[in-house]
Design an enzyme around this catalytic site. Structure first.
Site, PDB file in Angstrom:
ATOM      1  N   HIS A  14     -48.294 -23.235   4.966  1.00 22.41           N
ATOM      2  CA  HIS A  14     -48.554 -21.922   4.297  1.00 22.41           C
ATOM      3  C   HIS A  14     -49.262 -20.937   5.428  1.00 22.41           C
ATOM      4  CE1 HIS A  14     -47.234 -23.997   0.863  1.00 22.41           C
ATOM      5  NE2 HIS A  14     -46.433 -23.045   0.658  1.00 22.41           N
ATOM      6  N   GLU A  20     -32.784 -20.764   2.647  1.00 16.38           N
ATOM      7  CA  GLU A  20     -33.030 -20.094   3.784  1.00 16.38           C
ATOM      8  C   GLU A  20     -32.077 -19.688   4.572  1.00 16.38           C
ATOM      9  OE1 GLU A  20     -35.013 -22.153   2.506  1.00 16.38           O
ATOM     10  OE2 GLU A  20     -36.665 -20.764   1.598  1.00 16.38           O
TER      11      GLU A  20
END
Ligand SMILES: Cc1ncc(C[n+]2csc(CCOP(=O)(O)OP(=O)(O)O)c2C)c(N)n1
Ligand SMILES: [Mg+2]
Lengths: 373, 415
Positions: free
Chosen positions: A176, A106
């Site tokens: 999530h 990322e």
């Protein structure tokens, strides 16, 4: 007015939690159900087509890529459409030089995007889940946001757009489900945008690509396939930095964004039906820089403000809004500003319904601001 | 030798399938049979420490030949001749079969919506955790990513604790708070959802062991996908610089989610990616190879030689998680090829072919395992969900009486 709050009461002190647990979970689950409120495109928006959020996003990226040959799309597994299939079809249409998978990295993805944008191309980076953006946090906060400032305007990464799904889905657990917008809203130089459905996604994302500043675009993943809007198929945009008054009302101003806006609309419906209270519901749409004027104007007429988001209360963006509004509209306020937010806990797993600022909690806040005034 | 020919074609195809040399060899074959008293007592000691010891006996040992190991910055490697006792081998079979059966049962529970959210199964990779665990000590540390069910089991969590956790029940190993990705136990630091985040933490744990003058190593696991996170390189540099007793283990199952290794990594020899850290590549489908390599590495590390990087060549049968069918980015044939080798079956056949146990003895184990899993499922589904207060417990070390004006236990209920 005291009567209004009596239908909800504290009980836990008198009962053992264990006995109540199934009931509480049941009520919370029912009140966190998604109830999508459709949007209607303006009449002058031209031809429209029905799309869900995923389709609207890929359609918008398609238009942008077609128009801007410098634009590239990259991220984990995006060549196959990404885990949510938002980039489906782009690889076939624009080739692997423009739509490609990155390694699992990322920080690399975001920093690479900054470089690509600084070098003159439009860079659209997808981060698989907003929860995974944090390995790239330094690059966002220290590099992307300050490139223009620290180079005295010689360089910038205004052509960078980072898309990431955020928010609760029912069973996403700790990693999530989070809503990280406030972390980024704390950083001047960035723009932070959150659409509440397929229509706004189109308008706001097109504007994000056109904007000369790095934009962080968080998508309410619970809505990806849950609902559709009619989408104008042409170059139709919603300006960044402008809130939308979704519903007019004279009694209470409700401010939210993304999926939470639908919860606020539910609460507004309940208030109208059960209390005869008319709420003005505002979708902030751009979290940074945010549209103070629209909110001020509304609060000056209603005298009451409730802000709601899924992210935890402390340090959440609702705090910023509340503080700014009380400075500007103090004399118009008839009740303390309320915030209805996630609790100050990590995002829970099985107990998500208990964490969520659901419509009952929003409704309760409406009762409170009415009762307090 | 019949075993040999049987597995060769499959192994060859797999070799071609995977760009990196998959050092898969046929079922370890019988070499010789002998008794060595010291070996036997050693095996006995370790098996009795085993958290799920099922009472297997048998000092009789056999020796097998494992595939060769690929070495990086090592002049010599572990032996390819391995010795194992009947009791130990049966326990290994039991462990691997338990994990396999548990994982397959979890898949069913997921489809029945009894397990919600994320569920990453370990099926196919069992030789990794079972092999490694059989050569480290109980007080060594382990930290891994989210594909944690197998490791949770070998670290000592019961099948009940695992399945109950998956079902979000209060009897789960983390009180139902975490679910699939977040399981913890003594000397087992999880269970981590952010890809790569566990790696520097593992280096830190290893440092603590060294600093406290404890004779413990930390096994730090990550996937081939995670191998590209920047934190890995930062952690490895620290580990090498400070000579930490950290065993980095890359479980290379050829895919990070839907991305095959060659599409994500420029250097596919993961065991060489520690730069100054010596590395070794091991056939991760061969439990005896993993066991032997780990034994050798652990000894090397306990002698104060610093970190080692071990790559396990392995394969996952199922999709990345239960929401991924696992067939869109790889062919059915590819999966089938590995299934034909299958690490669990390999153990079974090795045991039978070496006459360590009979087929019917193994059938008893199969039956016992099935029963354990079934009981665990029933136990889990009958367990209550976590108490509501678990939403705000464990956020801080102490529980504040009020959090931002709310009191613990306070809830709204519509009357
Ligand atoms: C920081 C971060 N980025 C992305 C993800 C999403 N994600 C979860 S697992 C995974 C693939 C990891 O592959 P690998 O390391 O090979 O482990 P395996 O799943 O094969 O065991 C990805 C991209 C994540 N959990 N965390
Ligand atoms: Mg992998």
């Amino acid at each position: 007015m005291q009567r209004l709050t009596s239908s909800l009461k504290y009980v836990s002190k008198f009962y053992k939690l264990d006995q109540l647990r199934p009931l509480i979970i049941q009520i919370c689950s029912a009140s966190t159900d998604l109830n999508f409120h459709k949007s209607v495109p303006p009449k002058d928006a031209g031809e429209t087509k029905e799309m869900n959020l995923v389709q609207s996003l890929s359609h918008t990226m398609d238009i942008a890529m077609e128009r801007d040959p410098s634009m590239i799309v990259f991220g984990e597994d995006v060549a196959f459409g990404g885990v949510f299939r938002c980039t489906l079809g782009l690889r076939d249409k624009y080739g692997k030089d423009r739509v490609f998978n990155t390694p699992l990295s990322e920080q690399g993805i975001i920093a690479f995007g900054i470089g690509v944008a600084a070098g003159g191309s439009t860079a659209m980076a997808e981060i698989q889940f907003a929860d995974y953006i944090f390995p790239g946090f330094d690059q966002i906060v220290n590099e992307a946001s300050k490139f223009r400032y620290r180079s005295g305007g010689q360089f910038d990464c205004g052509k960078l757009v980072v898309r990431a799904p955020y928010g609760a889905v029912g069973h996403g657990a700790h990693y999530h489900s989070q809503s990280p917008e406030a972390y980024f809203a704390h950083t001047a130089g960035l723009k932070v945008v959150i659409p509440r459905g397929p229509l706004q996604a189109k308008g706001l994302l097109l504007s994000s690509f056109a904007d000369d500043n790095p934009v962080f675009f968080f998508e309410p993943k619970r809505l990806y396939r849950a609902a559709t809007d009619m989408i104008p198929i042409g170059d139709w945009r919603i300006p960044l930095g402008e809130a939308e008054v979704v519903r007019q009302g004279r009694d209470v101003t409700l401010v939210a964004w993304g999926r939470q806006l639908h919860t606020m609309l539910d609460a507004a419906d309940m208030a109208r039906d059960q209390l005869d209270v008319e709420c003005e519901v505002i979708d902030l749409q751009t979290i940074l820089p945010w549209d103070t004027e629209t909110i001020f104007k509304s609060v000056r007429s209603t005298g009451r403000l409730i802000i709601s988001h899924e992210a935890p209360l402390t340090g959440g963006f609702a705090g910023e809004i509340a503080s700014t509004v009380q400075e500007a509209c103090f004399l118009s306020l008839e009740a303390p500003i309320q915030r209805v937010c996630g609790w100050d806990t990590p995002f829970p797993h099985i107990q998500e319904p208990v964490y969520m600022p659901d419509r009952l909690r929003c409704f309760e806040a409406i009762k409170k601001v009415i009762a307090d005034s | 030798m019949s075993v040999l020919t049987r597995f060769l074609p499959a192994a060859n195809t797999l070799l071609r399938l995977c760009t990196m040399s998959f050092t898969r060899r046929p079922t370890p074959f019988l070499r010789k049979r002998f008794h060595t008293s010291s070996l036997v007592t050693q095996a006995k000691a370790s098996i009795q420490e085993h958290p799920h010891y099922s009472g297997y006996t048998g000092d009789e040992t056999v020796s097998f030949t494992t595939p060769r190991y690929d070495l990086y910055r090592f002049e010599e490697g572990p032996s390819t001749d391995v010795v194992i006792s009947r009791a130990e081998f049966l326990q290994i079979y039991d462990d691997m079969l338990t994990i396999r059966t548990m994982e397959e049962r979890c898949a069913m529970l997921y489809m029945d919506r009894k397990i919600r959210g994320f569920c990453h199964l370990y099926s196919g990779q069992e030789a990794g955790c079972v092999g490694l665990e059989s050569s480290i000590r109980r007080d060594d540390s382990v930290i891994t990513a989210y594909r944690a069910h197998g490791w949770s089991y070998t670290r000592g969590i019961s099948v009940k604790g695992i399945i109950a956790e998956l079902c979000g029940r209060a009897t789960g190993c983390t009180k139902g708070k975490g679910g699939s990705m977040h399981m913890y136990a003594k000397n087992f630091y999880g269970g981590n959802g952010i890809v790569g985040a566990q790696i520097p933490i593992g280096a830190g744990i290893a440092f603590a062991h060294m600093y406290n003058k404890e004779d413990r190593i930390c096994v730090t696991l990550y996937g081939d996908g995670a191998a590209n996170q920047g934190q890995l390189f930062e952690a490895m540099n620290m580990a090498s610089l400070w000579n930490l007793p950290c065993l980095f283990v890359c479980e290379n199952n050829k895919y990070g989610m839907g991305t095959s290794v060659e599409r994500a990594s420029a250097n596919l020899d993961f065991y060489t990616r520690g730069d100054t850290i010596p590395g070794i590549r091991v056939d991760g489908l061969d439990v005896l190879a993993v066991r032997e390599a780990t034994k050798w590495i652990a000894e090397y590390m306990r002698a104060g030689n610093g970190p080692v990087l071990m790559e396990l060549n392995t394969y996952r049968y199922r999709g990345h998680s239960m929401t991924d069918p696992g067939t869109t980015y790889r062919s059915k044939e590819e999966i089938q090829k590995v299934r034909e080798i299958d690490c669990v079956r390999m153990v079974k056949e090795s045991i039978i072919n070496s006459n360590l146990a009979t087929e019917s003895e193994l059938k008893q184990i199969d039956k016992k395992v099935k029963k354990v899993i079934q009981e665990a499922v029933e136990f889990s589904l009958a367990s209550p969900e976590p108490n509501l207060n678990e939403v705000y417990t464990h956020v801080y070390s102490t529980l504040p009486y009020t959090v931002r004006g709310r009191e613990p236990g306070e809830e709204y209920v519509v009357s």
